[in-house]
Design a protein around this motif. Structure first.
Motif, PDB file in Angstrom:
ATOM      1  N   UNK A 105      -8.998  -0.484   8.632  1.00 21.58           N
ATOM      2  CA  UNK A 105      -9.839  -0.339   7.488  1.00 21.58           C
ATOM      3  C   UNK A 105     -11.205   0.209   8.335  1.00 21.58           C
ATOM      4  N   UNK A 106     -11.851   0.957   7.542  1.00 20.66           N
ATOM      5  CA  UNK A 106     -13.047   1.770   8.283  1.00 20.66           C
ATOM      6  C   UNK A 106     -13.979   0.699   7.250  1.00 20.66           C
ATOM      7  N   UNK A 107     -15.135   1.040   7.139  1.00 21.09           N
ATOM      8  CA  UNK A 107     -16.129   0.162   6.453  1.00 21.09           C
ATOM      9  C   UNK A 107     -15.850   0.015   5.138  1.00 21.09           C
ATOM     10  N   UNK A 108     -15.017   1.009   4.263  1.00 22.68           N
ATOM     11  CA  UNK A 108     -15.016   0.947   3.006  1.00 22.68           C
ATOM     12  C   UNK A 108     -13.587   0.943   2.396  1.00 22.68           C
ATOM     13  N   UNK A 109     -12.743   1.336   3.198  1.00 20.00           N
ATOM     14  CA  UNK A 109     -11.275   1.483   2.630  1.00 20.00           C
ATOM     15  C   UNK A 109     -10.106   1.491   3.787  1.00 20.00           C
ATOM     16  N   UNK A 110      -9.018   1.248   3.473  1.00 13.87           N
ATOM     17  CA  UNK A 110      -7.733   1.393   4.462  1.00 13.87           C
ATOM     18  C   UNK A 110      -7.540   2.715   4.862  1.00 13.87           C
ATOM     19  N   UNK A 111      -7.542   3.182   6.031  1.00 15.55           N
ATOM     20  CA  UNK A 111      -7.337   4.516   6.382  1.00 15.55           C
ATOM     21  C   UNK A 111      -6.197   4.713   7.087  1.00 15.55           C
ATOM     22  N   UNK A 112      -5.468   3.430   7.366  1.00 15.23           N
ATOM     23  CA  UNK A 112      -3.910   3.862   8.067  1.00 15.23           C
ATOM     24  C   UNK A 112      -3.136   2.436   7.955  1.00 15.23           C
ATOM     25  N   UNK A 113      -1.991   2.506   8.124  1.00 12.86           N
ATOM     26  CA  UNK A 113      -0.900   1.689   7.918  1.00 12.86           C
ATOM     27  C   UNK A 113       0.278   1.667   8.796  1.00 12.86           C
ATOM     28  N   UNK A 114       0.626   0.222   9.160  1.00 11.58           N
ATOM     29  CA  UNK A 114       1.922   0.481  10.093  1.00 11.58           C
ATOM     30  C   UNK A 114       2.578  -0.651   9.385  1.00 11.58           C
ATOM     31  N   UNK A 115       3.883  -0.463   9.365  1.00 15.81           N
ATOM     32  CA  UNK A 115       4.841  -1.641   9.198  1.00 15.81           C
ATOM     33  C   UNK A 115       6.046  -1.650  10.250  1.00 15.81           C
ATOM     34  N   UNK A 152       0.788  -1.267   0.000  1.00 10.72           N
ATOM     35  CA  UNK A 152      -0.068   0.009   0.034  1.00 10.72           C
ATOM     36  C   UNK A 152       0.891   1.221   0.014  1.00 10.72           C
ATOM     37  N   UNK A 153       1.498   1.590  -1.116  1.00  5.86           N
ATOM     38  CA  UNK A 153       2.537   2.488  -1.183  1.00  5.86           C
ATOM     39  C   UNK A 153       1.768   3.962  -0.978  1.00  5.86           C
ATOM     40  N   UNK A 154       0.392   4.076  -1.341  1.00  6.62           N
ATOM     41  CA  UNK A 154      -0.119   5.223  -1.226  1.00  6.62           C
ATOM     42  C   UNK A 154      -0.370   5.645   0.418  1.00  6.62           C
ATOM     43  N   UNK A 155      -0.493   4.684   1.014  1.00  7.16           N
ATOM     44  CA  UNK A 155      -0.603   4.873   2.481  1.00  7.16           C
ATOM     45  C   UNK A 155       0.762   5.180   2.860  1.00  7.16           C
ATOM     46  N   UNK A 156       1.847   4.338   2.793  1.00  3.45           N
ATOM     47  CA  UNK A 156       3.201   4.428   3.300  1.00  3.45           C
ATOM     48  C   UNK A 156       3.765   5.851   2.783  1.00  3.45           C
ATOM     49  N   UNK A 157       3.628   6.185   1.706  1.00  2.00           N
ATOM     50  CA  UNK A 157       3.951   7.560   1.265  1.00  2.00           C
ATOM     51  C   UNK A 157       3.562   8.735   1.997  1.00  2.00           C
ATOM     52  N   UNK A 158       2.608   8.771   2.754  1.00  2.00           N
ATOM     53  CA  UNK A 158       1.936   9.705   3.622  1.00  2.00           C
ATOM     54  C   UNK A 158       3.084  10.001   4.922  1.00  2.00           C
ATOM     55  N   UNK A 159       4.041   9.003   5.194  1.00  2.00           N
ATOM     56  CA  UNK A 159       4.729   8.895   6.228  1.00  2.00           C
ATOM     57  C   UNK A 159       6.188   8.906   5.713  1.00  2.00           C
ATOM     58  N   UNK A 219       7.204   2.527   9.821  1.00  3.73           N
ATOM     59  CA  UNK A 219       6.403   3.429   8.976  1.00  3.73           C
ATOM     60  C   UNK A 219       4.929   3.316   9.627  1.00  3.73           C
ATOM     61  N   UNK A 220       4.405   4.515   9.715  1.00  4.31           N
ATOM     62  CA  UNK A 220       2.847   4.449  10.231  1.00  4.31           C
ATOM     63  C   UNK A 220       2.330   5.714   9.657  1.00  4.31           C
ATOM     64  N   UNK A 221       1.149   5.425   9.259  1.00  4.53           N
ATOM     65  CA  UNK A 221       0.389   6.708   8.520  1.00  4.53           C
ATOM     66  C   UNK A 221      -0.951   6.584   8.886  1.00  4.53           C
ATOM     67  N   UNK A 222      -1.673   7.460   8.835  1.00  2.00           N
ATOM     68  CA  UNK A 222      -3.277   7.824   8.779  1.00  2.00           C
ATOM     69  C   UNK A 222      -3.308   8.670   7.774  1.00  2.00           C
ATOM     70  N   UNK A 223      -4.741   8.318   7.036  1.00  2.00           N
ATOM     71  CA  UNK A 223      -5.304   9.251   6.050  1.00  2.00           C
ATOM     72  C   UNK A 223      -5.362  10.478   6.595  1.00  2.00           C
ATOM     73  N   UNK A 224      -5.363  11.846   5.765  1.00  2.00           N
ATOM     74  CA  UNK A 224      -5.765  13.085   6.627  1.00  2.00           C
ATOM     75  C   UNK A 224      -6.962  13.084   7.179  1.00  2.00           C
ATOM     76  N   UNK A 225      -8.150  12.953   6.745  1.00  2.00           N
ATOM     77  CA  UNK A 225      -9.533  13.303   7.458  1.00  2.00           C
ATOM     78  C   UNK A 225      -9.501  12.155   8.517  1.00  2.00           C
TER      79      UNK A 225
END
Length: 155
Positions: free
Chosen positions: A43-53, A16-23, A66-72
């Motif tokens: 994940x929330x109901x519809x999508x991945x909202x955070x990642x941790x490696x 999930x590079x899109x999430x990892x690139x947030x951090x 790496x640890x990232x959470x989508x902005x909203x």
């Protein structure tokens, strides 16, 4: 009640590079550690909202690479949920120390980790100068050194 689902990303699944690139600044930097790390997503109901490696540095030390959470979803306790999950994973696998590194200019991140039970352990001098091709700025300052924080899980 926790309305989120926490899952380990299966080996061979898309990274999930899109999430990892947030951090992390570059895909090349991520590729230096991600293939030797376990990736978990929240994940929330519809999508991945955070990642941790998570990467084992030794038989006793597990590092959050790496640890990232989508902005909203930021500032809602999601980061603390991820930290709690990382602590549990570390303990279940016999690690006694959970470590994380963040920039010397990441004042908010430093406070966050300290609030979650981490204490400063050391510094990797010139880490961001030596490991990234271009200067990176945060809070108006050039990132230079990595502050390493640790949480003792044996207590």
């Amino acid at each position: 009640m926790n309305p989120f689902t926490f899952e380990k990303t299966a080996t061979g699944s898309a990274i999930p590079y899109d999430l990892l690139l947030l951090a992390d600044e570059t895909r090349e930097a991520i590729d230096r550690y991600i293939f030797n790390s376990e990736i978990y997503q929240l994940y929330d109901d519809t999508r991945a909202i955070a990642v941790i490696a998570l990467h084992p540095n030794s038989t006793t030390e597990l590092e959050i690479k790496n640890m990232a959470v989508v902005e909203n979803y930021r500032n809602r306790g999601i980061g603390s949920i991820l930290i709690d999950k990382a602590k549990a994973i570390a303990q279940q696998n016999g690690f006694t120390m959970l470590v994380v590194g963040t920039s010397d200019t990441g004042f908010q991140q430093l406070r966050f980790y300290e609030k979650n039970g981490f204490a400063k352990k050391g510094m990797r001098k010139d880490f961001f100068i030596e490991n990234y091709p271009l200067p990176i700025y945060e809070n108006g300052l050039q990132m230079r050194d990595m502050i390493v924080l640790a949480h003792d899980l044996s207590e």
